[in-house]
Design a protein around this motif. Structure first.
Motif, PDB file in Angstrom:
ATOM      1  N   ARG A  93       0.838  -1.197   0.000  1.00 22.07           N
ATOM      2  CA  ARG A  93       0.000   0.000   0.000  1.00 22.07           C
ATOM      3  C   ARG A  93       0.882   1.260   0.000  1.00 22.07           C
ATOM      4  O   ARG A  93       0.639   2.196  -0.767  1.00 22.07           O
ATOM      5  CB  ARG A  93      -0.919   0.008   1.213  1.00 22.07           C
ATOM      6  N   VAL A 112      -7.176   3.916  -3.882  1.00 20.58           N
ATOM      7  CA  VAL A 112      -8.106   2.821  -3.557  1.00 20.58           C
ATOM      8  C   VAL A 112      -7.315   1.518  -3.614  1.00 20.58           C
ATOM      9  O   VAL A 112      -7.002   1.021  -4.697  1.00 20.58           O
ATOM     10  CB  VAL A 112      -9.287   2.806  -4.537  1.00 20.58           C
ATOM     11  N   ASP A 115     -10.261  -4.165  -0.428  1.00 20.05           N
ATOM     12  CA  ASP A 115     -11.286  -4.363   0.590  1.00 20.05           C
ATOM     13  C   ASP A 115     -11.538  -5.864   0.708  1.00 20.05           C
ATOM     14  O   ASP A 115     -11.244  -6.627  -0.218  1.00 20.05           O
ATOM     15  CB  ASP A 115     -12.578  -3.632   0.215  1.00 20.05           C
ATOM     16  N   GLU A 133     -15.988   5.258  -5.242  1.00 22.26           N
ATOM     17  CA  GLU A 133     -14.791   4.594  -4.729  1.00 22.26           C
ATOM     18  C   GLU A 133     -13.686   5.610  -4.435  1.00 22.26           C
ATOM     19  O   GLU A 133     -12.965   5.493  -3.437  1.00 22.26           O
ATOM     20  CB  GLU A 133     -14.301   3.554  -5.739  1.00 22.26           C
ATOM     21  N   GLN A 136     -14.600   7.344  -1.137  1.00 17.16           N
ATOM     22  CA  GLN A 136     -14.552   6.534   0.080  1.00 17.16           C
ATOM     23  C   GLN A 136     -13.238   5.778   0.264  1.00 17.16           C
ATOM     24  O   GLN A 136     -12.959   5.265   1.356  1.00 17.16           O
ATOM     25  CB  GLN A 136     -15.716   5.544   0.087  1.00 17.16           C
ATOM     26  N   LYS A 138     -12.414   2.898  -1.128  1.00 17.67           N
ATOM     27  CA  LYS A 138     -12.595   1.449  -1.169  1.00 17.67           C
ATOM     28  C   LYS A 138     -13.127   1.035  -2.544  1.00 17.67           C
ATOM     29  O   LYS A 138     -13.875   1.784  -3.173  1.00 17.67           O
ATOM     30  CB  LYS A 138     -13.586   0.989  -0.093  1.00 17.67           C
ATOM     31  N   VAL A 141     -17.862   0.213  -4.154  1.00 15.46           N
ATOM     32  CA  VAL A 141     -18.807   0.676  -3.147  1.00 15.46           C
ATOM     33  C   VAL A 141     -19.934   1.500  -3.753  1.00 15.46           C
ATOM     34  O   VAL A 141     -20.869   1.879  -3.054  1.00 15.46           O
ATOM     35  CB  VAL A 141     -18.100   1.511  -2.056  1.00 15.46           C
ATOM     36  N   THR A 171      -9.751  -5.971  -5.238  1.00 18.49           N
ATOM     37  CA  THR A 171      -8.861  -4.869  -5.600  1.00 18.49           C
ATOM     38  C   THR A 171      -9.127  -4.488  -7.053  1.00 18.49           C
ATOM     39  O   THR A 171     -10.017  -5.044  -7.701  1.00 18.49           O
ATOM     40  CB  THR A 171      -7.383  -5.260  -5.391  1.00 18.49           C
TER      41      THR A 171
END
Length: 273
Positions: A93, A112, A115, A133, A136, A138, A141, A171
């Motif tokens: 990440r 992003v 999740d 996405e 947020q 993620k 979504v 992902t």
């Protein structure tokens, strides 16, 4: 004081900034000086047109573009080196967030990453974040993500489940939203592919689901999802099932039958000894 955008602002970053201003309600341009709308006359006087010159002035020669330092950098090699150093998901990440050679990053709000349950047997790979996405941080979504959750629930899978046998890990090929939700370009996919390959290695799933053309292009080097879907293949050294992206079902509801067939195939593969 008037603020000018940087001279090297990319097209994608400028477009993303314009979309962001529109979302904030900025719908009218502003000049060099502030304007009091209450003091404006009913009808603004149009400036007089200047008389045309007898002969148009000769245009100055266009400057020769100067190559940027990045033009001589192998950005894919840089990505590969950074991805290889990642020993954990958190390392990966941070490596992605620190990668500054992809122009998509300049216009995105969030990186992003992923999740779901990292221990899940199934790893689902989408294409790129959309507006929801990006906001947020993620994947899946928005509207398509909500439909995806219903699709997975129909075969007993849930991204929030702590049980590796009943969960999924999700992902995308690229972690930043492309302007206007366009598809990622081949160069952008190539830059992020080393990170995706390392992501798969760290998760080590039993099965991979490739959602849509972009995921198939990155993992298989092929496009044509309607031809590829439903047929097991191999991606990143693991069994992979191409499947229509949930967003496709909003445009073509008749394809729900095909997606249901693919979901049943995925469930059967998970149930196999």
């Amino acid at each position: 004081m008037q603020t000018h955008p940087p001279a090297d602002l990319s097209y994608d970053a400028a477009l993303a900034a314009l979309e962001w201003m529109f979302e904030l309600g900025v719908t009218a341009p502003v000049g060099d000086a502030p304007i009091n709308a209450y003091e404006l006359p009913d009808r603004l006087a149009m400036p007089e047109r200047a008389p045309a010159p007898e002969a148009a002035p000769e245009r100055p020669a266009r400057p020769v573009p100067v190559a940027r330092v990045e033009d001589s950098v192998d950005v894919v090699a840089v990505a590969r080196a950074a991805a290889t150093k990642a020993k954990t998901l958190e390392d990966l990440r941070e490596a992605i967030m620190g990668y500054g050679h992809c122009a998509l990053k300049q216009g995105a709000r969030n990186t992003v990453f992923a999740d779901g349950n990292p221990k899940a047997r199934v790893m689902l790979i989408g294409e790129a974040p959309g507006r929801d996405e990006d906001q947020q941080g993620k994947p899946f979504v928005g509207r398509a993500g909500q439909l995806l959750d219903k699709m997975l629930a129909a075969i007993g899978l849930d991204r929030a489940s702590p049980d590796p046998l009943a969960s999924v890990y999700i992902t995308n090929v690229v972690p930043w939203r492309p302007p206007a939700n366009r598809e990622p370009e081949p160069a952008e996919i190539a830059q992020m592919l080393p990170f995706l390959a390392r992501h798969v290695e760290l998760i080590d799933p039993d099965l991979i689901v490739l959602m849509g053309n972009t995921a198939c292009s990155a993992a298989l080097g092929k496009r044509g999802i309607t031809r590829l879907r439903g047929n097991w293949t191999e991606a990143f050294g693991r069994p992979a099932l191409p499947m229509l992206h949930p967003a496709n079902l909003f445009r073509a509801p008749a394809n729900k039958r095909l997606v249901w067939e693919d979901l049943l195939e995925l469930r059967a593969r998970l149930n196999a000894p």
